[in-house]
Design a protein around this motif. Structure first.
Motif, PDB file in Angstrom:
ATOM      1  N   SER A   1      27.648  43.522  54.338  1.00 56.93           N
ATOM      2  CA  SER A   1      28.276  42.112  53.674  1.00 56.93           C
ATOM      3  C   SER A   1      27.659  41.083  53.851  1.00 56.93           C
ATOM      4  N   THR A   2      27.503  40.029  52.841  1.00 56.47           N
ATOM      5  CA  THR A   2      26.960  38.836  52.945  1.00 56.47           C
ATOM      6  C   THR A   2      28.079  37.760  53.712  1.00 56.47           C
ATOM      7  N   PHE A   3      29.356  37.918  53.650  1.00 54.45           N
ATOM      8  CA  PHE A   3      30.383  37.210  54.168  1.00 54.45           C
ATOM      9  C   PHE A   3      31.051  37.643  55.334  1.00 54.45           C
ATOM     10  N   THR A   4      31.464  36.646  56.258  1.00 56.88           N
ATOM     11  CA  THR A   4      32.540  37.096  57.255  1.00 56.88           C
ATOM     12  C   THR A   4      33.846  37.121  56.762  1.00 56.88           C
ATOM     13  N   VAL A   5      34.794  37.695  57.431  1.00 58.81           N
ATOM     14  CA  VAL A   5      36.370  37.944  57.237  1.00 58.81           C
ATOM     15  C   VAL A   5      36.717  36.593  56.727  1.00 58.81           C
ATOM     16  N   ASP A   6      36.515  35.536  57.556  1.00 52.57           N
ATOM     17  CA  ASP A   6      37.130  34.283  57.143  1.00 52.57           C
ATOM     18  C   ASP A   6      36.632  33.379  56.087  1.00 52.57           C
ATOM     19  N   LYS A   7      35.855  34.112  55.352  1.00 51.19           N
ATOM     20  CA  LYS A   7      35.113  33.637  53.950  1.00 51.19           C
ATOM     21  C   LYS A   7      35.772  34.202  52.832  1.00 51.19           C
ATOM     22  N   PHE A   8      36.741  35.150  53.185  1.00 46.66           N
ATOM     23  CA  PHE A   8      37.378  35.847  51.829  1.00 46.66           C
ATOM     24  C   PHE A   8      37.943  35.088  50.917  1.00 46.66           C
ATOM     25  N   SER A   9      37.724  35.306  49.726  1.00 45.96           N
ATOM     26  CA  SER A   9      38.473  34.186  48.699  1.00 45.96           C
ATOM     27  C   SER A   9      38.208  34.991  47.320  1.00 45.96           C
ATOM     28  N   ILE A  10      39.207  34.649  46.453  1.00 50.27           N
ATOM     29  CA  ILE A  10      39.237  35.380  45.009  1.00 50.27           C
ATOM     30  C   ILE A  10      39.434  34.343  44.176  1.00 50.27           C
ATOM     31  N   ASP A  11      39.373  32.928  44.562  1.00 50.11           N
ATOM     32  CA  ASP A  11      39.319  31.983  43.869  1.00 50.11           C
ATOM     33  C   ASP A  11      38.033  31.504  43.134  1.00 50.11           C
ATOM     34  N   PRO A  12      38.172  31.704  41.766  1.00 48.49           N
ATOM     35  CA  PRO A  12      36.741  31.291  41.099  1.00 48.49           C
ATOM     36  C   PRO A  12      36.215  29.935  41.076  1.00 48.49           C
ATOM     37  N   ASN A  13      37.135  29.100  41.473  1.00 42.70           N
ATOM     38  CA  ASN A  13      36.608  27.564  41.674  1.00 42.70           C
ATOM     39  C   ASN A  13      36.005  27.428  42.913  1.00 42.70           C
ATOM     40  N   ILE A  14      36.012  28.516  43.964  1.00 44.77           N
ATOM     41  CA  ILE A  14      35.235  28.288  45.231  1.00 44.77           C
ATOM     42  C   ILE A  14      34.130  29.407  45.413  1.00 44.77           C
ATOM     43  N   ILE A  15      34.300  30.462  44.820  1.00 42.90           N
ATOM     44  CA  ILE A  15      33.162  31.782  45.235  1.00 42.90           C
ATOM     45  C   ILE A  15      32.074  31.543  44.263  1.00 42.90           C
ATOM     46  N   VAL A  16      30.823  32.003  44.980  1.00 42.65           N
ATOM     47  CA  VAL A  16      29.597  31.943  44.311  1.00 42.65           C
ATOM     48  C   VAL A  16      29.097  33.307  43.748  1.00 42.65           C
ATOM     49  N   SER A  17      30.063  34.292  44.128  1.00 34.30           N
ATOM     50  CA  SER A  17      29.585  35.566  43.644  1.00 34.30           C
ATOM     51  C   SER A  17      30.893  36.516  44.086  1.00 34.30           C
ATOM     52  N   GLY A  18      30.934  37.695  43.440  1.00 36.34           N
ATOM     53  CA  GLY A  18      32.092  38.448  43.941  1.00 36.34           C
ATOM     54  C   GLY A  18      31.956  38.894  45.242  1.00 36.34           C
ATOM     55  N   GLY A  19      31.022  38.741  45.893  1.00 33.89           N
ATOM     56  CA  GLY A  19      31.090  39.322  47.344  1.00 33.89           C
ATOM     57  C   GLY A  19      31.887  38.719  48.340  1.00 33.89           C
ATOM     58  N   ARG A  20      32.594  37.462  47.790  1.00 32.90           N
ATOM     59  CA  ARG A  20      33.550  36.773  48.585  1.00 32.90           C
ATOM     60  C   ARG A  20      34.923  37.705  48.809  1.00 32.90           C
ATOM     61  N   PHE A  21      35.102  38.578  47.822  1.00 40.13           N
ATOM     62  CA  PHE A  21      36.157  39.425  47.753  1.00 40.13           C
ATOM     63  C   PHE A  21      35.882  40.827  48.175  1.00 40.13           C
ATOM     64  N   ASP A  22      34.719  41.062  48.739  1.00 41.30           N
ATOM     65  CA  ASP A  22      34.188  42.514  48.990  1.00 41.30           C
ATOM     66  C   ASP A  22      35.255  43.274  49.755  1.00 41.30           C
ATOM     67  N   LEU A  23      36.087  42.741  50.688  1.00 42.14           N
ATOM     68  CA  LEU A  23      36.948  43.601  51.624  1.00 42.14           C
ATOM     69  C   LEU A  23      37.906  43.882  50.764  1.00 42.14           C
ATOM     70  N   PHE A  24      38.461  43.533  49.574  1.00 41.37           N
ATOM     71  CA  PHE A  24      39.449  43.805  48.909  1.00 41.37           C
ATOM     72  C   PHE A  24      38.916  44.913  47.896  1.00 41.37           C
ATOM     73  N   THR A  25      37.638  44.527  47.074  1.00 41.46           N
ATOM     74  CA  THR A  25      36.920  45.661  46.601  1.00 41.46           C
ATOM     75  C   THR A  25      36.545  46.927  47.114  1.00 41.46           C
ATOM     76  N   LEU A  26      36.065  47.041  48.402  1.00 37.53           N
ATOM     77  CA  LEU A  26      35.609  48.063  48.913  1.00 37.53           C
ATOM     78  C   LEU A  26      37.019  49.008  49.258  1.00 37.53           C
ATOM     79  N   ALA A  27      37.857  48.440  49.493  1.00 33.14           N
ATOM     80  CA  ALA A  27      39.208  49.112  50.111  1.00 33.14           C
ATOM     81  C   ALA A  27      39.647  50.075  48.606  1.00 33.14           C
ATOM     82  N   GLN A  28      39.561  49.451  47.473  1.00 33.12           N
ATOM     83  CA  GLN A  28      39.951  50.127  46.141  1.00 33.12           C
ATOM     84  C   GLN A  28      39.044  51.256  45.616  1.00 33.12           C
TER      85      GLN A  28
END
Length: 413
Positions: A231-258
């Motif tokens: 992971s590039t990001f820590t748990v507290d950096k989780f986001s799925i807001d397109p106005n905030i994220i610079v890559s889909g890595g910000r929501f890896d916790l969700f992605t990997l679970a699926q």
């Protein structure tokens, strides 16, 4: 808008005896043409290809299909649990939040999961900070039966789109990555794929990176029971807001679970440590002094400052690490893997640029370290302010247009 269609044929394995390799392939029909998507590795791993399911090819092509608003039709079945998680959670939620992706359907028979044969635990090795942290932290000594046994190197992180260049760079770096695996006592697995060629832009391919990368593990699903995705990001950096994220890595916790299923558990490795903590951790191991590879030049098409060293010493990623190591007083340990010629000739300008261009958290930490060691000179301050002004002006579109007009170049929006 009417949806298009991507058809994925039944996967099959071919053996390239003259090369000592084999490929897991599927013929993909899209945009009025048929192309073969393949995952290639050493022949000795061919028994671990999961040719009975379309899983790897669906994961590899899903973001392209969502971007182009194309349903996926598969000749071979998809693992039922993977289908449920993608269709119920991943596709609708990501499509709802990401403006460039659409909700699509996966049309395929559902079947039970293919069991794992070898029960190996693996991670990927890009040579960077995140992957080094995973390789050094998630060991058998620390994690017991969940510890790593294998390390995979693949080309899915490429920012290029020309196979000859990608293949040449891959073959060069494969030697380096195999040395790392040998030193750490892990079995080395390499995998080359032409997946990038099925994406319209390298930007799309790398922005939503995770599924493409994990498709390589699914190609060899009979080998892996556990896969650690760095992971590039820590748990507290989780986001799925397109106005905030610079890559889909910000929501890896969700992605990997699926995309984690019963016989292939996928974990987010390193989400417990932010970047500087990882750098501090891997610095304790001499292997990082010889093999750390953070350079962005060779990953991209037409890098200006290529070097014989492992890291060019000029790109933004090299600037960040060199400035940090200099501030910490450990740069000498890394002098064999970074080209330091530009840094040594332009030290204040180099550091000022790195501080102005990078994240506030990183810049603040480096500044504090420089001040503590009495290295934060007036000239660094001046260069820092000049670059801050430059980068601020670069955000003004009118000024950027004037600049390009003055230098006689065309601005591409």
């Amino acid at each position: 808008m009417e949806k298009g269609i991507i058809k994925i044929g039944k996967p099959y394995v071919i053996h390239l005896h003259d090369k000592g390799t084999s490929r897991l392939c599927a013929d993909v029909e899209y945009k009025n043409k048929i192309c073969t998507l393949y995952y290639e590795t050493d022949e000795k791993y061919s028994e671990y290809y999961c040719y009975e399911r379309s899983d790897a090819f669906i994961l590899g092509l899903l973001h392209s299909a969502m971007y182009n608003n194309e349903n996926i039709i598969c000749e071979a079945p998809i693992t039922e649990q993977l289908y449920f998680q993608l269709s119920t959670y991943y596709i609708p939620i990501v499509a709802e939040n990401m403006p460039d992706l659409n909700t699509i359907e996966i049309i395929a028979d559902k079947a039970a999961e293919i069991p794992c044969i070898a029960n190996a635990s693996a991670t990927g090795n890009s040579g960077g900070v995140d992957s080094f942290y995973t390789m050094l932290k998630y060991t058998k000594e620390r994690c017991g039966n969940f510890g790593l046994t294998h390390v995979m190197f693949n080309n899915i992180s490429s920012n290029d789109n020309v196979e000859d260049r990608i293949r040449a760079l891959f073959n060069r770096d494969k030697v380096e990555k195999e040395r790392i695996s040998e030193e750490l006592g892990y079995e080395f697995v390499w995998l080359f794929t032409n997946l990038y060629s099925f994406y319209e832009t390298t930007g799309l391919f790398n922005h939503y990176f995770t599924l493409q990368y994990i498709s390589a593990a699914y190609a060899l699903k009979k080998l892996f029971a556990i896969y650690y995705f760095s992971s590039t990001f820590t748990v507290d950096k989780f986001s799925i807001d397109p106005n905030i994220i610079v890559s889909g890595g910000r929501f890896d916790l969700f992605t990997l679970a699926q995309i984690s299923v019963e016989n292939l558990k996928i974990y987010s490795a390193g989400m417990e440590a932010e970047r500087l903590k990882k750098v501090e951790f891997i610095d304790k191991f001499s292997i990082s002094h010889r093999h750390l590879q953070v350079c962005a030049v060779e990953q991209s098409l037409g890098g200006q400052y290529k070097s014989n060293a492992l890291n060019c010493g000029y790109c933004h990623k090299c600037r960040r690490m060199i400035s940090l190591y200099y501030a910490w007083g450990v740069l000498e340990k890394y002098q064999k893997i970074f080209d330091l010629s530009y840094f040594n000739a332009n030290k204040s300008k180099f550091i000022g640029c790195a501080l102005a261009a990078d994240q506030k958290y990183f810049a603040g930490k480096v500044k504090n370290s420089l001040k503590k060691e009495k290295k934060y000179t007036l000239s660094i301050t001046i260069w820092y302010l000049l670059f801050k002004i430059r980068y601020s002006l670069a955000k003004n579109k009118k000024l950027v247009r004037i600049y390009y007009k003055l230098i006689g170049k065309e601005l591409t929006e």
